[in-house]
Each structure stands twice: as C-alpha cells, then as structure tokens.
Scaffold this active site. Sequence first.
Site, PDB file in Angstrom:
ATOM      1  NE  ARG A 115      -8.696  14.269   2.566  1.00  0.00           N
ATOM      2  CZ  ARG A 115      -8.295  12.880   2.286  1.00  0.00           C
ATOM      3  NH1 ARG A 115      -7.012  12.878   1.633  1.00  0.00           N
ATOM      4  NH2 ARG A 115      -9.030  12.032   2.288  1.00  0.00           N
TER       5      ARG A 115
ATOM      6  CD  GLU B  18       2.184  14.118   6.623  1.00  0.00           C
ATOM      7  OE1 GLU B  18       2.028  13.096   6.129  1.00  0.00           O
ATOM      8  OE2 GLU B  18       1.308  14.822   6.911  1.00  0.00           O
TER       9      GLU B  18
ATOM     10  CD  GLU C 220       9.033   4.732  -0.667  1.00  0.00           C
ATOM     11  OE1 GLU C 220       8.412   4.181  -0.101  1.00  0.00           O
ATOM     12  OE2 GLU C 220       9.264   6.007  -0.626  1.00  0.00           O
TER      13      GLU C 220
ATOM     14  CD  GLU D  94      -1.641   3.256   4.334  1.00  0.00           C
ATOM     15  OE1 GLU D  94      -1.913   3.916   3.503  1.00  0.00           O
ATOM     16  OE2 GLU D  94      -1.244   3.346   5.383  1.00  0.00           O
TER      17      GLU D  94
ATOM     18  CD  GLU E 254      -3.876  14.278   0.887  1.00  0.00           C
ATOM     19  OE1 GLU E 254      -3.006  14.541   0.999  1.00  0.00           O
ATOM     20  OE2 GLU E 254      -4.587  14.059   2.127  1.00  0.00           O
TER      21      GLU E 254
ATOM     22  CD  GLN F 266      -5.908   6.932   6.801  1.00  0.00           C
ATOM     23  OE1 GLN F 266      -6.359   7.303   5.789  1.00  0.00           O
ATOM     24  NE2 GLN F 266      -4.847   6.341   6.725  1.00  0.00           N
TER      25      GLN F 266
HETATM   26  N1  LIG Z   1       6.035   5.117   1.491  1.00  0.00           N
HETATM   27  C1  LIG Z   1       4.666   4.584   1.363  1.00  0.00           C
HETATM   28  N2  LIG Z   1       4.384   3.640   1.316  1.00  0.00           N
HETATM   29  C2  LIG Z   1       2.918   3.269   1.570  1.00  0.00           C
HETATM   30  N3  LIG Z   1       2.030   3.837   1.954  1.00  0.00           N
HETATM   31  C3  LIG Z   1       2.687   5.244   2.435  1.00  0.00           C
HETATM   32  C4  LIG Z   1       3.656   5.593   2.199  1.00  0.00           C
HETATM   33  N4  LIG Z   1       4.007   7.041   2.662  1.00  0.00           N
HETATM   34  C5  LIG Z   1       2.941   7.207   3.120  1.00  0.00           C
HETATM   35  N5  LIG Z   1       1.949   6.268   3.111  1.00  0.00           N
HETATM   36  C6  LIG Z   1       0.458   6.215   3.563  1.00  0.00           C
HETATM   37  O1  LIG Z   1       0.014   7.132   2.649  1.00  0.00           O
HETATM   38  C7  LIG Z   1      -1.373   7.742   3.393  1.00  0.00           C
HETATM   39  C8  LIG Z   1      -1.416   9.143   3.224  1.00  0.00           C
HETATM   40  S1  LIG Z   1      -2.774   9.844   3.845  1.00  0.00           S
HETATM   41  C9  LIG Z   1      -3.932   9.789   2.444  1.00  0.00           C
HETATM   42  C10 LIG Z   1      -4.878   8.517   2.583  1.00  0.00           C
HETATM   43  C11 LIG Z   1      -5.778   8.296   1.337  1.00  0.00           C
HETATM   44  N6  LIG Z   1      -5.365   8.388   0.100  1.00  0.00           N
HETATM   45  C12 LIG Z   1      -6.771   9.263   1.362  1.00  0.00           C
HETATM   46  O2  LIG Z   1      -6.663  10.132   0.674  1.00  0.00           O
HETATM   47  O3  LIG Z   1      -7.778   9.632   2.147  1.00  0.00           O
HETATM   48  C13 LIG Z   1      -1.189   7.209   4.745  1.00  0.00           C
HETATM   49  O4  LIG Z   1      -2.183   6.338   4.931  1.00  0.00           O
HETATM   50  C14 LIG Z   1       0.392   6.768   5.005  1.00  0.00           C
HETATM   51  O5  LIG Z   1       0.391   5.630   5.768  1.00  0.00           O
END
Ligand SMILES: Nc1ncnc2c1ncn2[C@@H]1O[C@H](CSCC[C@H](N)C(=O)O)[C@@H](O)[C@H]1O
Lengths: 365, 365
Positions: free
Chosen positions: A31, A129, A106, A77, A120, A22
């Site tokens: 970003r 991804e 989901e 998350e 993001e 993170q």
């Molecule tokens: N289907 C899902 N449900 C919940 N969290 C998800 C997800 N797919 C991805 N993520 C989470 O989404 C995050 C993307 S990274 C972005 C992290 C944060 N919003 C920032 O901008 O710093 C990751 O921590 C990942 O675990």
Amino acid sequence: SHFEESSDFANYFCTYGFLYHQKQMLEDQRRMTAYHDAVMKNRSHFEGKVVLDVGAGSGILSIWAAQAGAKKVYAVEATRMSHHAARLVAHNGLADRVQVIQATMEDLELPEKVDIIISEWMGYFLIREAMLDTVIRARDKWLKPGGLMYPSHAKMFIAPVFNEETWQKHGAYTEAMSEWNRFTKDTKATYGVDMDCLTPSYRNEQREYYMGNGHWVEFGVQDIVGTTSCFYEFDMHTVTIEEVTNVNRPFQCTVQIDTKVSGFVGWFSVEFNGSAENPASVRVDLDTAPGLGYTHWGQQFFILYPPLHAQKGRVICGDIAVKRQKENQRLLELQMTHRVVRPAKDGTLPAQGDDAPVTSKWLVP
Amino acid sequence: SHFEESSDFANYFCTYGFLYHQKQMLEDQRRMTAYHDAVMKNRSHFEGKVVLDVGAGSGILSIWAAQAGAKKVYAVEATRMSHHAARLVAHNGLADRVQVIQATMEDLELPEKVDIIISEWMGYFLIREAMLDTVIRARDKWLKPGGLMYPSHAKMFIAPVFNEETWQKHGAYTEAMSEWNRFTKDTKATYGVDMDCLTPSYRNEQREYYMGNGHWVEFGVQDIVGTTSCFYEFDMHTVTIEEVTNVNRPFQCTVQIDTKVSGFVGWFSVEFNGSAENPASVRVDLDTAPGLGYTHWGQQFFILYPPLHAQKGRVICGDIAVKRQKENQRLLELQMTHRVVRPAKDGTLPAQGDDAPVTSKWLVP
Ligand SMILES: Nc1ncnc2c1ncn2[C@@H]1O[C@H](CSCC[C@H](N)C(=O)O)[C@@H](O)[C@H]1O
Ligand SMILES: Nc1ncnc2c1ncn2[C@@H]1O[C@H](CSCC[C@H](N)C(=O)O)[C@@H](O)[C@H]1O
C-alpha cells in the site's frame, strides 16, 4: 449527513482514532509503496498544485503531496487522529503548506477548489466501508474541472478456488453442530428443558456464520483453479455513487483443471494513471491479488456449500451483485447466480448449464 | 427511551439475537445451577403466581418459573431471540402459561402487575451493560407491593493480587513499544517521514490499552494476596438507578504476605434470598469469586502500573468509584484512590500512608 451520525461514530470511525490502527496501514508496504511511487514519480502533477486529502488519518499522503511540491494541501480527517496528523506535519516541517482539518468531509467548507484529490478509501473487497461515497461527494463539490483523482481507476475481481481453508470451515461448522447436540442432551438431562426444536435454527445460524460470510484470507496462485474475471471497473473521475451502490454484473471464469470448486476469491486493484487529458508520467498500480504478497486487505473468500464439480475447460458464468447491507450501509451483501457450462467449439456459451443455476449469498461484515 | 436507540441496537442488543451467544450463557453451569436451584427450591414463591422475566433471551428462566408452578409468565425479550423463546416454550408444553413478548422492556405495557420479577441482568463486574437499570424500572412500574426480586441481593468485591498475568501485559506493552520504534525507523528510512514525535502518544495509547482496561481473567485463590473487600452491596427490592450509576465507596484490604501487588481483581455475587417479609425457604447464591470455578463472567483484572510493594499486615485502603463511560453509558469507568497504611495496634488506620495516595483509572470496555 448521509449516515446516521452517532452510530457511525460508534461503529465506523472509532478504530481510526487509534495510532495502533493507522500503524497497521502504515506498515502495509505494498500500500505504502504504491501511494509513495504514485506521488513521487508524478511530481509534475503535484508541483504548485492545491491538493485535498480525503480521510487523512496520520497525514502521510498529505505529507508526501507536499514533499512532491504541492503548494497547499488540505488534510481532512474526521477523528481525533487529526491532532496526531497536525503534529506530524509540523514535525516534518510542512506546517506552512499542509493544513490539517478535523471534520467530516461532508460537513466541510473549503476556501477554494482543488487540483487533485488523493485518498486511501478502499475497504475489504474495495467498497466495504463505503468511504468511496465520501470521495465521490468531495470530487463533485471540490475538484476543479479537469482535476485529477489519486487513485484514478479501480477494479474488482473474482476467481474460482479450491483449497484447504474450505475444509477447515466445513469442519468447524460440523464441529459446532456436534457441540450443539451434546449441549441439548445435557440441557434436557440437567435442567429439564428440551432445546431440540431450536436445532434447525442453530444450524442455519452456524451455516450463515461459516458459509454465509466472506472471510479474510491470504491466498496464493496455487489456490486458484480458473481464470480471473474482472467483473467491474470504473474511472474515479466519473463514477457515481449510484453506480457503486448497485453493482450488478455478469462474470465468467474458465476452469483450468478437473477440480472441485469450493468457492470464489474476491479482490481489487486501484491504479494511478492520471486522466486521459493529463496522464501520469509513470503509471502505478496497487493490486491485492493472491500471490502478490501481503496487504492488510488480504482477499475475501466466499465459500460454496456444497462445492461444485467442474471439468477443465468448463466455464462458470453468471451474475454477481454487490449491495449495501440494509442495517449498516457501510457493510456489503453479495449475491451470485452461477452455472457451469460447456463452451461450444467457437467459444460461445450455451444458455443452459449442465445443472440448474445456483444462487449464493454472502455478507462482508 | 433511555439509551439512544439505533446505536444501542447496533452495539448492545445485536449479539443477543444469536443462539450462539445465548448458548454460551446456557452452558455456564454455575449460572444455570444457581437460577435453577433458586427457582426449584423455592416453589412456594412461584406457585400460582404471576412472573415477569426481564430479558428472557432463550426463555429458560420463564420455562423454569412455569415448571415451578407459576400461573402466568411474561417473557420479555428485545431481540429476535424472542421467536426462538416462543418456539421453546411451546415445544416444552408451556405455551398456555408463558407468554413471550418481543419488546424493549421500557416500551412495554403489561395487562397486570406481577408477583415476581426474575432476570439475569448481570454484566462484567456486575453492572457493565447497565441492564440493571431496565430491571429497576420494570420493578418500579410492574412489581406489586411486597413482590419478590430474583435475584434479591447483589455484591461487588475487590481483592489485591500478584500474578503472572501482570508480567504478560507488561511484556506485551514493552514489546509493542519496541515494535513501534522499529516502525518509526523504517518509515523514516523508506518513506522520508519522521514519526518520532508521535512516540509519546503511541506510548499513552498502548499503556491505556494494556494497563487502562479491565481484562477478563479466571484467577485462582493463589493469585490473591490480601483480604477481600465487599465495597458495595444492595437489595434489589429497594436499590435505585441513581445509586448504581454513582457507586463511590471506601474499601480496605489487608495484605496477607510480604509481596508486590500488581493489581486488583474485581468480581460480584448475587443472592436469591427472597425479601425480609417473604424469605426464601432455601437461599441460593451465585458467586463469581476466584477459585470457585468457571463462569462466563470470569473476573476483571485491574493492573497497577507500576506495581506497589506491601508488607504482610499493611492495609491497602482508599476509595473506589464505578461510573458510566460518557460515550457509552453501558460501559464502565473505574477510578480508585488508594494508599498503603500500617494499622495501629488497636487496628485503627492512620490518615497518612507510607507513600502519597495513588489514583488509578480503568475502563471496563
Ligand atoms: N467522511 C469522512 N470525513 C473525514 N474523514 C473520513 C471520512 N471517512 C473516513 N475518514 C477517515 O479516512 C481515513 C481512512 S484510512 C487512510 C488514512 C491515511 N490517508 C493513510 O493513507 O494512511 C480514516 O482515518 C478515517 O477516519
Ligand atoms: N431493555 C430490555 N428489554 C428487553 N430485553 C432486554 C433488555 N435489555 C436486555 N435485554 C435482553 O436480556 C437478555 C439478557 S441475557 C439473559 C437471557 C436469559 N434470561 C437467560 O438467563 O439465559 C438478552 O437476551 C437481551 O437481549
């Protein structure tokens, strides 16, 4: 859910559970500045609103949304990072307005629909991804009619390049093959087993590895030898999963110097424009193009092997398809068919190129 | 089967499908020489016999078994490497005696029982990868009574060390924390979010990473500061899966100089002795101990944090447990409880040490 759960947690989510990972995103200044500006310069969008942060990670975007005046933020998350997010939210005095929920988006039921979805979700070359799927699903289920997506728009680009990096990969590939030849000689001499029959397979394997994969690069403008093609763009308010799973588009780039073209560089941008009915007061964009400075996404380099020759003014055109890998839907497979053509005086492109069209394939692993 | 299939193929088997990876093993001269000698110096074991090669990879061991006179060899390999193995077998003129079968060993029915099982199943610290389970199952199902296991015996060792590598890891850990402190300051100043409350979590995460994992090392005898403890050994003809899944044994190492002890180094050996009833004519062993030269296994270094002080003649003793990781059964978790004691004149060890016993944990990821 949509991906096979156990392997998805083993392969995809695992890294996001670490602060170390993170932090790499939180240190990506371009970003961070883009999202921070997008939120803070458009407070009117957030004031008194209900916000959903899809994939909240450390919770940073949720905190900003609350600081910008959101009345309620759902920070969703999937990983144990949610515990850190909850701590961070409380420590920054926002526990009354930001609710951190550990869940796969989901699988989650929210108590209400939301005014804004912020996320993001971008991976290498934008859609690696496949987290975009999650955001689209969340939008279809939880965004109020007329609600806003942050970011609101996304674009994918390629441009032809010629640079040093190519010769490094070519050199590494050649070296790998000499190595292999030494190895087969030794194995025959020492252990009485002749491995020569595997040489073509090893060559294929190594060529795939060096030329058949996209490579993370940080290119500069000087590496680019032609015009940029924005071959795909979409509006986050309306794009469908089907559309982004089957990107197949024409592209064309005009070569700007007499040069070899050793590959294509691919990147993306996202924009925070609001919607047509409810535009942003200040539009912000996050562009990961060569020359604009470091992002953790860098760019993806797709090597042409062998390189092609092109004169100034020639146009490289064709089709680019970006699909999911069969074995792992979160990873990408790129296919490009291109030919080099000489545009007519009026700019129109002839159907036939100087040479036959070439088809290349790459993985974005 | 025993592991969850889809994620096992994604995580475990994937690398073995590449010649690049097989080549790394085929270039490991100490590994190669040991297996080659074991087979070629004990032809009487192989002549006219039926052999099963569990996890044949490139097929190298099957080819040697056939070259040593085996009448029939079943070369079982789970990955697409089996295609290369089949080609290699044919190219070396052994297609009539070596039958390559692409299958997961657990799912396979053979037409007959076998006289010998040969396999190179060893992972880091011997049992990482848990391929030994596969070999034990194959033995129980397919080895004739009185049949032979190649290798026949295995041993696990640890010894106390003091060396440079430790300070590198300590230094990297300290640097990671200074980095974090800079990062939290910047994030607060630039983006108005105070991350300080996550500092203890980040510290834990980084300590786990640097001190809580076994590291691949290639140590020399000069790094070792005490006697070696062979804390576990077993006979491949009789060992059970239960036994190797729950290794929990006492150990003791006598410190040989006045020193700090900055950790333990762990390694293994296997032996090709045949069985008690049918011993090898020439015994061969493959020992991955520090100082004996490169193997791709190297050794595993388990760092003590903080280091402990010990005088010459003191004994470090305690218990070592090597378990499977809950989330991934192919990976290991080590737990060690140790104390430093002063042996009595007659060599007996007092129940109490100078200090309270210390418990340490590491993963072998
Ligand atoms: N289907 C899902 N449900 C919940 N969290 C998800 C997800 N797919 C991805 N993520 C989470 O989404 C995050 C993307 S990274 C972005 C992290 C944060 N919003 C920032 O901008 O710093 C990751 O921590 C990942 O675990
Ligand atoms: N359960 C199983 N069934 C079949 N093959 C397996 C297996 N578990 C591991 N393997 C295979 O066993 C091999 C171990 S590496 C050893 C390869 C070869 N025997 C050599 O000595 O060079 C890998 O190729 C792996 O794919």
